[in-house]
Design a protein around this motif. Structure first.
Motif, PDB file in Angstrom:
ATOM      1  N   SER A   2       0.819  -1.199   0.000  1.00  7.44           N
ATOM      2  CA  SER A   2       0.000   0.000   0.000  1.00  7.44           C
ATOM      3  C   SER A   2       0.861   1.260   0.000  1.00  7.44           C
ATOM      4  CB  SER A   2      -0.950   0.017   1.199  1.00  7.44           C
ATOM      5  OG  SER A   2      -0.228   0.006   2.410  1.00  7.44           O
ATOM      6  N   ASN A   3       2.023   1.233   0.686  1.00  2.30           N
ATOM      7  CA  ASN A   3       2.909   2.392   0.679  1.00  2.30           C
ATOM      8  C   ASN A   3       3.445   2.668  -0.719  1.00  2.30           C
ATOM      9  OD1 ASN A   3       2.677   3.064   3.381  1.00  2.30           O
ATOM     10  ND2 ASN A   3       4.375   1.751   4.013  1.00  2.30           N
ATOM     11  N   LEU A   4       3.774   1.600  -1.441  1.00  5.33           N
ATOM     12  CA  LEU A   4       4.252   1.780  -2.811  1.00  5.33           C
ATOM     13  C   LEU A   4       3.165   2.376  -3.689  1.00  5.33           C
ATOM     14  CD1 LEU A   4       6.263  -1.535  -3.327  1.00  5.33           C
ATOM     15  CD2 LEU A   4       7.177   0.760  -2.905  1.00  5.33           C
ATOM     16  N   VAL A   5       1.922   1.901  -3.511  1.00  2.00           N
ATOM     17  CA  VAL A   5       0.801   2.440  -4.283  1.00  2.00           C
ATOM     18  C   VAL A   5       0.594   3.915  -3.951  1.00  2.00           C
ATOM     19  CG1 VAL A   5      -1.704   2.320  -4.605  1.00  2.00           C
ATOM     20  CG2 VAL A   5      -0.348   0.212  -4.542  1.00  2.00           C
ATOM     21  N   ASN A   6       0.639   4.242  -2.658  1.00  3.37           N
ATOM     22  CA  ASN A   6       0.446   5.627  -2.240  1.00  3.37           C
ATOM     23  C   ASN A   6       1.525   6.538  -2.823  1.00  3.37           C
ATOM     24  OD1 ASN A   6      -0.647   7.828  -0.724  1.00  3.37           O
ATOM     25  ND2 ASN A   6       0.953   7.517   0.793  1.00  3.37           N
ATOM     26  N   GLN A   7       2.770   6.090  -2.770  1.00  2.00           N
ATOM     27  CA  GLN A   7       3.848   6.896  -3.323  1.00  2.00           C
ATOM     28  C   GLN A   7       3.676   7.086  -4.830  1.00  2.00           C
ATOM     29  OE1 GLN A   7       5.017   8.317  -0.260  1.00  2.00           O
ATOM     30  NE2 GLN A   7       6.634   8.604  -1.784  1.00  2.00           N
ATOM     31  N   ARG A   8       3.279   6.036  -5.506  1.00  3.46           N
ATOM     32  CA  ARG A   8       3.053   6.140  -6.956  1.00  3.46           C
ATOM     33  C   ARG A   8       1.932   7.131  -7.242  1.00  3.46           C
ATOM     34  NH1 ARG A   8      -0.087   1.300  -9.336  1.00  3.46           N
ATOM     35  NH2 ARG A   8      -1.689   2.537  -8.284  1.00  3.46           N
ATOM     36  N   ASN A   9       0.836   7.043  -6.478  1.00  4.39           N
ATOM     37  CA  ASN A   9      -0.286   7.949  -6.703  1.00  4.39           C
ATOM     38  C   ASN A   9       0.104   9.405  -6.464  1.00  4.39           C
ATOM     39  OD1 ASN A   9      -2.073   5.889  -7.383  1.00  4.39           O
ATOM     40  ND2 ASN A   9      -2.843   5.648  -5.294  1.00  4.39           N
ATOM     41  N   LYS A  10       0.873   9.637  -5.399  1.00  3.79           N
ATOM     42  CA  LYS A  10       1.301  11.016  -5.136  1.00  3.79           C
ATOM     43  C   LYS A  10       2.186  11.533  -6.261  1.00  3.79           C
ATOM     44  CE  LYS A  10       2.948  10.424  -0.915  1.00  3.79           C
ATOM     45  NZ  LYS A  10       3.540  10.796   0.404  1.00  3.79           N
ATOM     46  N   GLU A  11       3.045  10.681  -6.779  1.00  2.00           N
ATOM     47  CA  GLU A  11       3.908  11.091  -7.880  1.00  2.00           C
ATOM     48  C   GLU A  11       3.082  11.477  -9.107  1.00  2.00           C
ATOM     49  OE1 GLU A  11       6.507   7.823  -8.487  1.00  2.00           O
ATOM     50  OE2 GLU A  11       7.636   8.130  -6.614  1.00  2.00           O
ATOM     51  N   VAL A  12       2.019  10.710  -9.368  1.00  2.00           N
ATOM     52  CA  VAL A  12       1.159  11.002 -10.520  1.00  2.00           C
ATOM     53  C   VAL A  12       0.523  12.375 -10.373  1.00  2.00           C
ATOM     54  CG1 VAL A  12      -1.009  10.346 -11.657  1.00  2.00           C
ATOM     55  CG2 VAL A  12       0.703   8.593 -11.123  1.00  2.00           C
ATOM     56  N   VAL A  13      -0.059  12.644  -9.196  1.00  2.00           N
ATOM     57  CA  VAL A  13      -0.757  13.915  -8.996  1.00  2.00           C
ATOM     58  C   VAL A  13       0.227  15.077  -8.953  1.00  2.00           C
ATOM     59  CG1 VAL A  13      -2.187  15.240  -7.393  1.00  2.00           C
ATOM     60  CG2 VAL A  13      -2.727  12.839  -7.854  1.00  2.00           C
ATOM     61  N   TRP A  14       1.359  14.892  -8.282  1.00  2.00           N
ATOM     62  CA  TRP A  14       2.341  15.975  -8.216  1.00  2.00           C
ATOM     63  C   TRP A  14       2.861  16.316  -9.610  1.00  2.00           C
ATOM     64  CZ3 TRP A  14       3.173  19.329  -4.522  1.00  2.00           C
ATOM     65  CH2 TRP A  14       4.297  20.147  -4.579  1.00  2.00           C
ATOM     66  N   ASP A  15       3.129  15.291 -10.400  1.00  2.00           N
ATOM     67  CA  ASP A  15       3.578  15.516 -11.771  1.00  2.00           C
ATOM     68  C   ASP A  15       2.498  16.231 -12.584  1.00  2.00           C
ATOM     69  OD1 ASP A  15       5.530  14.955 -14.004  1.00  2.00           O
ATOM     70  OD2 ASP A  15       3.784  13.871 -14.779  1.00  2.00           O
ATOM     71  N   GLN A 129      -8.532  19.909  -2.336  1.00  2.00           N
ATOM     72  CA  GLN A 129      -8.883  18.915  -3.356  1.00  2.00           C
ATOM     73  C   GLN A 129      -8.566  17.503  -2.890  1.00  2.00           C
ATOM     74  OE1 GLN A 129      -7.561  19.997  -7.268  1.00  2.00           O
ATOM     75  NE2 GLN A 129      -9.124  18.698  -8.153  1.00  2.00           N
ATOM     76  N   PHE A 130      -9.487  16.604  -3.216  1.00  2.00           N
ATOM     77  CA  PHE A 130      -9.300  15.167  -2.997  1.00  2.00           C
ATOM     78  C   PHE A 130      -9.424  14.453  -4.337  1.00  2.00           C
ATOM     79  CE2 PHE A 130     -10.200  16.319   1.315  1.00  2.00           C
ATOM     80  CZ  PHE A 130      -9.591  15.351   2.103  1.00  2.00           C
ATOM     81  N   TYR A 131      -8.427  13.622  -4.636  1.00  2.00           N
ATOM     82  CA  TYR A 131      -8.478  12.778  -5.823  1.00  2.00           C
ATOM     83  C   TYR A 131      -8.613  11.321  -5.389  1.00  2.00           C
ATOM     84  CZ  TYR A 131      -6.324  16.638  -8.481  1.00  2.00           C
ATOM     85  OH  TYR A 131      -6.032  17.838  -9.080  1.00  2.00           O
ATOM     86  N   LYS A 132      -9.554  10.637  -5.991  1.00  2.00           N
ATOM     87  CA  LYS A 132      -9.642   9.191  -5.828  1.00  2.00           C
ATOM     88  C   LYS A 132      -8.960   8.554  -7.033  1.00  2.00           C
ATOM     89  CE  LYS A 132     -12.913   5.560  -4.507  1.00  2.00           C
ATOM     90  NZ  LYS A 132     -14.353   5.269  -4.199  1.00  2.00           N
ATOM     91  N   MET A 133      -7.978   7.701  -6.750  1.00  2.00           N
ATOM     92  CA  MET A 133      -7.142   7.139  -7.790  1.00  2.00           C
ATOM     93  C   MET A 133      -7.594   5.730  -8.144  1.00  2.00           C
ATOM     94  SD  MET A 133      -5.161   9.774  -8.013  1.00  2.00           S
ATOM     95  CE  MET A 133      -3.852   9.201  -9.121  1.00  2.00           C
ATOM     96  N   ARG A 134      -7.426   5.386  -9.409  1.00  2.00           N
ATOM     97  CA  ARG A 134      -7.701   4.022  -9.868  1.00  2.00           C
ATOM     98  C   ARG A 134      -6.713   3.684 -10.965  1.00  2.00           C
ATOM     99  NH1 ARG A 134     -12.736   4.508 -11.955  1.00  2.00           N
ATOM    100  NH2 ARG A 134     -12.039   4.446 -14.134  1.00  2.00           N
ATOM    101  N   GLN A 135      -5.917   2.647 -10.715  1.00  2.00           N
ATOM    102  CA  GLN A 135      -4.924   2.184 -11.684  1.00  2.00           C
ATOM    103  C   GLN A 135      -3.996   3.315 -12.125  1.00  2.00           C
ATOM    104  OE1 GLN A 135      -7.539   0.467 -14.629  1.00  2.00           O
ATOM    105  NE2 GLN A 135      -7.530  -1.541 -13.614  1.00  2.00           N
ATOM    106  N   GLY A 136      -3.572   4.125 -11.146  1.00  2.00           N
ATOM    107  CA  GLY A 136      -2.582   5.144 -11.419  1.00  2.00           C
ATOM    108  C   GLY A 136      -3.081   6.396 -12.113  1.00  2.00           C
ATOM    109  N   LYS A 137      -4.408   6.567 -12.218  1.00  2.00           N
ATOM    110  CA  LYS A 137      -4.961   7.774 -12.803  1.00  2.00           C
ATOM    111  C   LYS A 137      -6.111   8.279 -11.924  1.00  2.00           C
ATOM    112  CE  LYS A 137      -5.187   8.331 -17.286  1.00  2.00           C
ATOM    113  NZ  LYS A 137      -5.527   8.218 -18.728  1.00  2.00           N
TER     114      LYS A 137
END
Length: 360
Positions: A2-15, A129-137
């Motif tokens: 879950s930590n890896l998923v969270n980090q990936r999601n944050k990277e997507v939104v920050w980018d 803002q809140f984003y709900k992520m699914r499959q990295g988007k």
């Protein structure tokens, strides 16, 4: 995992946010389509409300915003994410992946936006803002803009002056440590979430019929630092001590609404109730929360069941909460009370054209 998923999601939104800041207006549509699902469910504060689909999001939100503020930049001061555990009454589905942040959009206001006359001056739009992520988007987005503050910066005020401090920019964390791009200590994350949950349970001990104006049963001094800072939207304002919070916001709010857990069929959703490091966040959207029991912001009571769009970001220091950022959709709240604040704006604009005084 879950930590890896969270980090990936944050990277997507920050980018995504960095691209929106730097790619240029003509390339924003491509940046949006790359970050969000084609069928994204986007929900904004009134009068924008719901937009469905990436193409409609670009046409109905981004292009009008960029026309009004061509040089607009996203300047967050809290940024975090997490996977919901399902341990709180505020949660949506267990395992939901969220990324959230609050801060400012900043740019020169060169063309009218949402009926607000352009000023040609730099304007700050407070957002959460809140984003709900699914499959990295991004699959769902819930965002609040302090549109009343944009009106105020343009010289218009459609609600009575805020009880709390209302002017300038709402500050970010005093420690300037709210951008959580790296993985956080899970023990510290859990402490933050547990403290917020305990504070929330304290709030729920209030019973309107029994307690009236007595807020002592909530025992909020157990949870808040003596130097706490509470930052609310235009129409409520900021509070810089627990006493100010009680006097300028909580007392008025309980008078206007005041029910806790009304016995009704629930509507709306809860979102993103998570802890990360010294921070925690949570939100509700179109969530039934109370009957309108008394007048509020100069608007007479209606007795209606109310829903709310309310977000929170909390900062913990040691064993206490010390800072809290709380966007609330005041335009949506007012329209449920039968008052159209966008119409009040239109009336003020017309009145000024004719030389008549404003309502406030």
């Amino acid at each position: 995992m879950s930590n890896l998923v969270n980090q990936r999601n944050k990277e997507v939104v920050w980018d995504y946010w960095q691209k929106l800041n730097h790619v240029g207006v003509e390339n924003v549509p491509a940046a949006v389509r790359a970050a969000v699902h084609d069928d994204v469910d986007w929900n904004g504060s009134a009068p924008i409300d719901q937009i469905q689909g990436a193409d409609n999001l670009i046409a109905d939100f981004w292009l009008p915003l960029l026309q009004a503020f061509p040089d607009i930049k996203i300047r967050p001061y809290v940024f975090m994410g997490g996977i919901e555990s399902g341990s709180s009454d505020w949660t949506s589905e267990e395992g939901s992946e969220w990324v959230s942040g609050c801060g400012y959009l900043t740019g020169a206001f060169v063309n009218d936006w949402l009926g607000i006359p352009a000023t040609g001056k730099k304007t700050n739009i407070w957002f959460g803002q809140f984003y709900k992520m699914r499959q990295g988007k991004i699959a769902e987005s819930y965002v609040q803009y302090d549109i009343l503050s944009v009106m105020r910066q343009a010289g218009y005020q459609v609600l009575p002056p805020s009880p709390g401090f209302d002017g300038g920019k709402i500050p970010g964390p005093l420690a300037k440590d709210g951008i959580l791009l790296t993985e956080q200590d899970p023990l510290e994350s859990r402490k933050s979430l547990q403290l917020v949950e305990a504070m929330g349970k304290g709030l729920m001990r209030y019973v309107r019929e029994r307690d009236g104006g007595d807020m002592s049963r909530m025992e909020q001094d157990k949870y808040w630092h003596r130097d706490m800072k509470w930052y609310g939207p235009s129409g409520i304002g900021g509070c810089f001590t627990l006493e100010e919070f009680e006097d300028f916001h909580q007392r008025n709010w309980l008078h206007g609404f005041g029910d806790r857990n009304p016995d009704v069929e629930q509507s709306g959703i809860g979102m993103g109730f998570i802890g990360e490091g010294a921070y925690a966040c949570g939100g509700v959207w179109d969530f039934a929360f109370s009957y309108n029991n008394g007048d509020y912001a100069g608007i007479p009571a209606t007795g209606k069941l109310m829903t709310m769009r309310d977000f929170d970001w909390w900062k913990r220091e040691g064993d206490y909460l010390i800072e809290n950022w709380v966007p609330i959709d005041m335009i949506d709240l007012s329209r449920q009370l039968g008052v159209d604040l966008m119409e009040r704006l239109r009336q003020q604009i017309e009145a000024r054209k004719s030389g008549s005084p404003d309502l406030w």
